[in-house]
Design an enzyme around this catalytic site. Sequence first.
Site, PDB file in Angstrom:
ATOM      1  N   ALA A 113       0.821  -1.220   0.000  1.00  0.00           N
ATOM      2  CA  ALA A 113       0.000   0.000   0.000  1.00  0.00           C
ATOM      3  C   ALA A 113       0.856   1.272   0.000  1.00  0.00           C
ATOM      4  CB  ALA A 113      -0.905   0.002   1.228  1.00  0.00           C
ATOM      5  N   HIS A 352      -1.745  -8.826   4.026  1.00  0.00           N
ATOM      6  CA  HIS A 352      -0.369  -8.331   4.174  1.00  0.00           C
ATOM      7  C   HIS A 352      -0.129  -6.976   3.497  1.00  0.00           C
ATOM      8  CE1 HIS A 352      -0.127 -12.469   5.391  1.00  0.00           C
ATOM      9  NE2 HIS A 352      -0.387 -12.860   4.174  1.00  0.00           N
ATOM     10  N   CYS A 353      -1.090  -6.081   3.588  1.00  0.00           N
ATOM     11  CA  CYS A 353      -0.945  -4.715   3.052  1.00  0.00           C
ATOM     12  C   CYS A 353      -0.758  -4.676   1.537  1.00  0.00           C
ATOM     13  CB  CYS A 353       0.206  -3.940   3.707  1.00  0.00           C
ATOM     14  SG  CYS A 353      -0.071  -3.604   5.416  1.00  0.00           S
ATOM     15  N   ALA A 354      -0.957  -5.810   0.859  1.00  0.00           N
ATOM     16  CA  ALA A 354      -0.861  -5.796  -0.610  1.00  0.00           C
ATOM     17  C   ALA A 354      -2.222  -6.229  -1.124  1.00  0.00           C
ATOM     18  CB  ALA A 354       0.257  -6.727  -1.075  1.00  0.00           C
TER      19      ALA A 354
END
Length: 398
Positions: A113, A352-354
């Site tokens: 992100a 996982h922030c993706a």
Amino acid sequence: MNREDFPLLKTGIIYFDNGATSLKPKAVLNSMNDYYENYGANIHRGDYDASYKASEIYEQTREICRDFIGAASKDEIVFTSGTTDSLNKIIFGFFKQYLKKGDEVLITKAEHASLLLPFMMLEKEIGIHLVYMPLSEEYRLTFESFKNSVTQKTKVVAIAGVSNVVGDHRPLKEIGAYCRENQILFLVDGAQSVPHQATNVLEDHIDFLAFSAHKMLGPTGIGVLYGRKELLKKMIPLEYGGDMNQSFTSLGEVTLKDVPLRLEAGTPPIAEVIGLRSAILYLKEIGMEEIAKQEMYLKKYFLEQVKDLPQIEVYNASVEGGNVIFNIQDVFSQDAAIYLNHFKICTRAGAHCAKALKEELPVQNTVRLSFYFYNTKKEIDTLVAALKKSDTLYDIIL
Ligand SMILES: Cc1ncc(COP(=O)(O)O)c(C=O)c1O
């Protein structure tokens, strides 16, 4: 390397969440304490010994960072609060001015992100296009995929050196060389690569690099922004204040200092910079090649242990590097992480922030193991024993 160096391991945890943040050795903690106890003054301002010493170590750390990533000059190293801060400064302080409507930025759906969102904001604000390079088998980015995505409008390639989910080591050298030959700027999010493999910005033709100390044994709140000097000089500061200006008058005549100080407004995180210095010295003592080797060895060992467990589905088995993403069959990934916590095993569950990678993966969420050099086979044995008993999972967590 001595596991005794890591106080948190004494609590009995098995720590497989190094992608989120690493453990800190005593050398790092002691150096920060030493600063506060023995010479805790501000830098670049005081005419007395404590301030001279703090300033000297602060500037020495710039040189240590330069050497660690193979940069040409220590003036290309800017201290920030972390990767997110570095990337925002690069994207809004440089690319917002550099890019024009219709220009293309090559990126992937596997990016964090902190890299994707600032560029998405520029897409809305100035009309650039984000072009998602296709990921190949097991969600890797290959040189071919990159090359096939380049057009006359490509102005920037922005990728992680190592993906924080899949863990693939991107072909930085080949992409960097192609970019340099074709006047494309190359921005690397080094949050997961700098802690785990040797980095050389000159050899890889990297124009901008961002990384965080806390993922490589250092403290939180400190990161690095590397920029090639001629580009860094064109960067607009996003913050104004003390220590970054040379002079100013009430008439608005303002002269700023040269880079890197121009980009470090206000009192910086001095103790954290000193902690970063100790972290890099610790990593260098072990050697980055050794670190990469040990992580790969641990990943292979884990895969070997679970290969005959039908309930374990691994999504990135053939990817090099120290990350494993998997699920236990019919178990929500966060439930799996909560179950493993009962054995004091720390993992990460979710996207996982993706989050754009969800569009590619066959599942929405996964459990991530991210190894570091201090992890052991014995710890993996404990994990595998817990996974073998996972039919009792809901009895334990409910
Ligand atoms: C690939 C990648 N980029 C950027 C970041 C953001 O790092 P930080 O939270 O330290 O700013 C992370 C953190 O997990 C990451 O893995």
